[in-house]
Design an enzyme around this catalytic site. Structure first.
Site, mmCIF file in Angstrom:
data_model
loop_
_atom_site.group_PDB
_atom_site.id
_atom_site.type_symbol
_atom_site.label_atom_id
_atom_site.label_comp_id
_atom_site.label_asym_id
_atom_site.label_seq_id
_atom_site.Cartn_x
_atom_site.Cartn_y
_atom_site.Cartn_z
ATOM 1 N N GLY A 49 0.812 -1.207 0.000
ATOM 2 C CA GLY A 49 0.000 0.000 0.000
ATOM 3 C C GLY A 49 0.845 1.257 0.000
ATOM 4 O O GLY A 49 0.559 2.193 0.740
ATOM 5 N N HIS A 50 1.887 1.255 -0.839
ATOM 6 C CA HIS A 50 2.760 2.422 -0.929
ATOM 7 C C HIS A 50 3.563 2.373 -2.225
ATOM 8 O O HIS A 50 3.558 1.380 -2.933
ATOM 9 C CB HIS A 50 3.701 2.497 0.280
ATOM 10 C CG HIS A 50 4.697 1.389 0.351
ATOM 11 N ND1 HIS A 50 4.432 0.193 0.966
ATOM 12 C CD2 HIS A 50 5.958 1.295 -0.127
ATOM 13 C CE1 HIS A 50 5.487 -0.591 0.881
ATOM 14 N NE2 HIS A 50 6.432 0.051 0.211
ATOM 15 N N ALA A 51 4.255 3.484 -2.490
ATOM 16 C CA ALA A 51 5.203 3.595 -3.604
ATOM 17 C C ALA A 51 6.452 4.265 -3.059
ATOM 18 O O ALA A 51 6.467 4.761 -1.929
ATOM 19 C CB ALA A 51 4.604 4.425 -4.739
#
Length: 138
Positions: A49-51
């Site tokens: 749930g991230h970049a």
């Protein structure tokens, strides 16, 4: 979207198992500054749930089965990591979610950068805006 997987080199010694390896600057086009792994995750759990703004990674699953969902802001793709000799290169500016398909699967990561909390984008709308702004600079 370009999704890049690599076959991790393996050397098998009959009756003694297999040694698998990859090398920075030979198999990867970045130096490795950090290695970590995630384990003990219940089946069905979603992580990620991230970049990342700069960080590049190779992900591999030496045990179990994990689905990696990738999103570059325009397209999505899924890659199943379910063999110890398969690696997935994840570039910067790529949103990722990891879903544990099997209890006790292990996800190993070799990263191009040291841990930096400022490199993370943890809000999807902020990620989309960041990618759009980065494309405008090109």
């Amino acid at each position: 979207m370009t999704v890049r997987t690599i076959s991790i080199k393996s050397v098998t010694t009959p009756g003694m198992g297999t040694l698998s390896f990859f090398e920075a600057k030979h198999d990867l086009d970045f130096a490795i500054k950090r290695i970590y792994y995630i384990h003990g995750v219940p089946a069905g759990t979603q992580r990620g749930g991230h970049a990342h703004k700069k960080l590049r990674q190779i992900l591999f699953c030496p045990y179990g089965s994990i689905t990696i969902k990738l999103d570059n802001g325009k397209e999505t793709a899924e890659v199943l990591l379910d063999a110890p000799d398969k690696g997935l290169i994840v570039e910067h500016n790529m949103w990722r979610d990891m879903i544990w398909n099997q209890e006790n699967s292990v996800l190993c990561v070799a990263a191009s950068e040291y841990y930096d909390p400022d490199d993370y984008i943890r809000d999807y709308d902020a990620f989309k805006a960041y990618v759009a702004a980065a494309e405008g600079e090109e």
